[in-house]
Structures are given as C-alpha cells and as structure tokens.
Design an enzyme around this catalytic site. Structure first.
Site, PDB file in Angstrom:
ATOM      1  N   TYR A 146       0.742  -1.173   0.024  1.00 25.24           N
ATOM      2  CA  TYR A 146       0.114  -0.130  -0.041  1.00 25.24           C
ATOM      3  C   TYR A 146       0.960   1.449  -0.103  1.00 25.24           C
ATOM      4  CZ  TYR A 146      -4.762  -2.022   0.754  1.00 25.24           C
ATOM      5  OH  TYR A 146      -5.973  -2.417   0.701  1.00 25.24           O
ATOM      6  N   LYS A 211       3.226 -15.363   1.915  1.00 21.19           N
ATOM      7  CA  LYS A 211       3.558 -16.001   0.534  1.00 21.19           C
ATOM      8  C   LYS A 211       4.992 -16.367   0.705  1.00 21.19           C
ATOM      9  CE  LYS A 211       1.998 -17.320  -3.360  1.00 21.19           C
ATOM     10  NZ  LYS A 211       1.197 -18.689  -3.550  1.00 21.19           N
ATOM     11  N   ASP A 243      -2.794 -18.238  -0.016  1.00 26.44           N
ATOM     12  CA  ASP A 243      -3.947 -19.007  -1.189  1.00 26.44           C
ATOM     13  C   ASP A 243      -4.541 -20.080  -0.231  1.00 26.44           C
ATOM     14  OD1 ASP A 243      -1.429 -20.290  -1.064  1.00 26.44           O
ATOM     15  OD2 ASP A 243      -1.385 -20.825  -3.160  1.00 26.44           O
ATOM     16  N   ASP A 267      -6.512  -7.068   4.068  1.00 26.67           N
ATOM     17  CA  ASP A 267      -7.598  -6.401   3.342  1.00 26.67           C
ATOM     18  C   ASP A 267      -8.423  -7.527   2.614  1.00 26.67           C
ATOM     19  OD1 ASP A 267      -9.168  -4.276   2.117  1.00 26.67           O
ATOM     20  OD2 ASP A 267      -8.165  -4.827   0.125  1.00 26.67           O
ATOM     21  N   ASP A 271     -12.298  -9.261   4.081  1.00 26.59           N
ATOM     22  CA  ASP A 271     -13.519  -9.019   3.583  1.00 26.59           C
ATOM     23  C   ASP A 271     -14.164 -10.537   3.143  1.00 26.59           C
ATOM     24  OD1 ASP A 271     -13.355  -6.334   3.036  1.00 26.59           O
ATOM     25  OD2 ASP A 271     -14.042  -6.644   1.127  1.00 26.59           O
TER      26      ASP A 271
HETATM   27  C1  IPM Z   1     -10.371  -1.382   3.981  1.00 25.75           C
HETATM   28  C2  IPM Z   1     -10.776  -0.727   2.596  1.00 25.75           C
HETATM   29  C3  IPM Z   1      -9.495   0.148   2.227  1.00 25.75           C
HETATM   30  C4  IPM Z   1      -8.278  -0.619   2.123  1.00 25.75           C
HETATM   31  C5  IPM Z   1      -9.677   1.123   1.068  1.00 25.75           C
HETATM   32  C6  IPM Z   1     -11.092   1.754   0.838  1.00 25.75           C
HETATM   33  C7  IPM Z   1      -8.698   1.829   0.564  1.00 25.75           C
HETATM   34  O1  IPM Z   1     -11.023  -1.679   1.605  1.00 25.75           O
HETATM   35  O2  IPM Z   1     -10.162  -0.730   4.853  1.00 25.75           O
HETATM   36  O3  IPM Z   1     -10.526  -2.562   4.130  1.00 25.75           O
HETATM   37  O4  IPM Z   1      -7.988  -1.060   1.207  1.00 25.75           O
HETATM   38  O5  IPM Z   1      -7.553  -0.557   3.123  1.00 25.75           O
HETATM   39 MG    MG Z   2     -10.970  -3.682   2.456  1.00 22.51          MG
END
Ligand code: IPM
Ligand code: MG
Length: 383
Positions: A146, A211, A243, A267, A271
C-alpha cells in the site's frame, strides 16, 4: 463525572452519514446510562470534504482529529464520482490512507463473529460453521504494497532486438505500473506482538499468513514472526500461505483464532471472513498506533465501504458502525464494561429478530426486516 472523551466523528460518503447517525444515537444512550461524557464533533471527509473545502481531508478536519481522543469514521470513496480528479487526491488515498499513515495506525483489528442467531446469513453449510465462527484478523496497516516506494505509472518503451543485425528498434511505447512491497523487521515485529497479545486473551492461536514460497517479504515475515513467537510460549503459532488461507476460510473457518496478515492480504482475507459472519455490514474495525498510557489514540470504522447503491435509503446496516464505537470504548477509552454493554445490546436486537436487508431472509419466520434507523433505535433501547 469523569473525563470528557473527545471524539472526531467523520461520517464521509455513501451510507457513512446514516450509519454514523445511529452510532451517535447509541453513544448518547451510553452517556446517559453510564454517566459518561462524550464531546462529539462532526467534520467532513472524503467527497464530503472535497465538496465542503476542496480536499478529501480538509485541514480543519485533520486539526480536529489531532485534538481528539479518537476518530470515529464512516466510510469514504464513490468510485463513480469524477474520474478526472487525480488518484492521489481521491478520498481513499488522500483521506483514509493519509490518516492511517499520519497517526501511525499500524495495527488494524477486525473481529469477525457469526452470532448463532445469524447462522442462516452465513454462506457456508451449518456443518462447516461448527460451534460458531470467531476470528480476529490482525492486519498490518501502514506498510507493505500500500505504501512502498516507488509507486507510480510511467512510460515505458518495449524494444525488440533483431537478432541478425544486432540493431535495437523501438516498436512500442507502453506504460508500466509499479507498486513496491516492502517490510522492515521492526514493522513485522510490532504487528506480530499485537497478534500474540490478542491471541493470549482469546484461544491462544496465531495463524500467520504469508506467501513465503514466492515473495522475499513472505520469507522475512515468517522468520520474524517465528522469533517473536518465542516470547509467547503459551500461544501456538502456525504459518499458512495466503492462497491456502483463503481456501481454509471457506472449508474450515473454525480452525482460526487470530489471523496475522500483512496489509494487502489482510484487506482481502478480512472481506472474505466478514462474508462468513453474515455481512460486511457486521464487521467493525479498530486501527491503533503505539500505546502511550491507558488511552490509546485510535481510529474506528466499519470495514465495509460506502455502498452508494443503497445510500440515503434507510437500508444500510448500522451494526458495523455501532460495534466500531464499542471498539473505541474498549481500546481508546479503556471502558471495557461499557463496550461489552454495546455489544450485548447489538446481540439483543439480533435476538429480537430485527434484521436489516443484508442479514434478512424470509425463511426466518420470526425475523422482521427493519431500516437503518429502526435498528439503531432498537440497539439504543436495548442498552
Ligand atoms: C479497507 C478498505 C480500504 C483498504 C480502501 C477503501 C482503501 O478496503 O479498509 O479494507 O484497502 O484498506
Ligand atoms: Mg478492504
């Protein structure tokens, strides 16, 4: 009455303002019930910041954050708005990533919990849910791909050498994009300590994700985490390739206690894990820096995005935002019992059968579909 806690409330874009409204409602109820005092100041950020002051993170908003004890954040970024504004000025980078870096918020905690009452909202078959899913994703937040430099898109000439003549002719002008993944030993150490300390308060297991079969970063990550683990003999450490971790989350999520991840893997996997907990609308997060004293400055936000498709329609699930206030009370204000009370109130509203659209299914006969405001009211009342 004790200390007044100063909270910067930055609602942002999309569903941000609606879910923030419910979180503030709950905080006001908490104040009354527990005789606490919160000084909540709202300020624009994201596209709302661009509209109000020409910048995703207006100077006044940043100044407010600096004089606050914690930041309660909504969400920013509207992918369809104004493609002409430079990517460095877009809210994701200019507000969210900037705040993370500015305040040194390297430790991102994302607790993923599937309440029994929401088993139906989990995409996995019941037998894969075991006794319930309860995972803490510990994500490194200020390093890795990032933030690594160089990070740019540049012109690039693809040349082709003609073997016979030894001459180089330029056949194509193209572009190339470069992102750099870089981690230093201290960056890995400090986030590993966060993960082991968290595991020691939970089920004593850390699964470190990397990884290492391909990336230099993965090799160093594994080495450093292994060393840090020696200081936590009661916590079991396991390494897993990213993975495989993505697959294991689908197959046997109950094997995980704390998942320790670098920035991008965290990240993605958070999710995925959130989907197991029924909905991204249920996932709070805490972003913390180094602790100084009892009160740690922190940044608290739902892990989901701005959801522009449902914004302004009283459809969004406010629970992630409300649970983020609980994390704020726990980690920044050291109000553990009050944080527990907010979490219990959320549990009560769910047990009462209240569901926003994302966690509703008609098959659940005693459940009732409600809007953002009704969910907020019910949680505030349940306190
Ligand atoms: C998160 C989001 C952010 C990230 C984006 C919106 C920049 O997806 O906080 O997980 O990638 O960190
Ligand atoms: Mg995210």
């Amino acid at each position: 009455m004790s200390k007044t806690f100063k909270i910067a409330a930055l609602a942002g874009d999309g569903i941000g303002p609606e879910v923030m409204h419910e979180a503030i409602k709950v905080l006001r109820a908490v104040e009354k019930k527990f005789s606490l005092s919160f000084q909540i100041t709202e300020a624009p950020v994201g596209w709302a910041g661009i509209d109000a002051a020409g910048k995703a993170l207006p100077d006044a908003t940043l100044a407010l954050c600096k004089e606050s004890d914690a930041i309660l954040f909504g969400s920013v970024g509207l992918p369809d708005r104004d493609p002409t504004i430079p990517k460095e000025e877009r809210p994701e980078r200019a507000a969210l990533l900037r705040i993370r870096k500015e305040f040194g918020l390297f430790a991102n905690l994302r607790p993923v919990k599937l309440p029994k009452a929401l088993a139906h909202a989990c995409p996995l078959r019941p037998e894969r849910q075991g006794d319930g899913i309860d995972i803490l994703v510990v994500r490194e937040l200020t390093g890795g791909i990032y933030f690594g430099q160089p990070k740019k898109t540049e012109n690039y000439s693809i040349d082709e050498t003609q073997a016979d003549e030894g001459a180089t002719i330029f056949i194509k002008r193209a572009q190339r994009a470069i992102d750099t993944m870089v981690y230093t030993t201290p960056e890995i150490e400090r986030i590993a300590h966060v993960a082991f300390k968290a595991a020691a308060l939970r089920r004593n297991k850390v699964t470190s994700i990397d990884k290492a079969n391909v990336l230099e970063n993965g090799v160093l990550w594994r080495e450093v985490v292994t060393k840090v683990a020696r200081q936590y003999p009661h916590v079991a450490l396991e390494h897993m390739f990213v993975d495989n971790a993505a697959m294991q989350l689908m197959l046997r999520p109950t094997q995980f206690d704390v998942m320790l991840c670098e920035n991008m893997f965290g990240d993605i996997l958070s999710d995925e894990a959130a989907a197991l907990a029924g909905s991204l609308g249920m996932l709070p997060s805490a972003s913390l820096g180094l602790t100084s004293g009892v009160h740690t400055f922190g940044f608290f936000e739902p892990a989901g995005g701005t959801a522009p498709d449902i914004a302004g329609k009283n459809l969004a699930n406010p629970i992630a935002q409300i649970l983020s206030t609980a994390l704020m009370l726990r980690y920044s204000f050291d109000l553990e019992a009050t944080a527990d009370a907010i979490e219990a109130a959320v549990g009560k509203a769910i047990a009462q059968g209240l569901r926003t659209g994302d966690i509703f299914t008609p098959a659940e006969t005693n459940a009732k579909q409600v809007g953002t405001r009704e969910m907020g009211d019910a949680i505030a009342a349940a306190l």
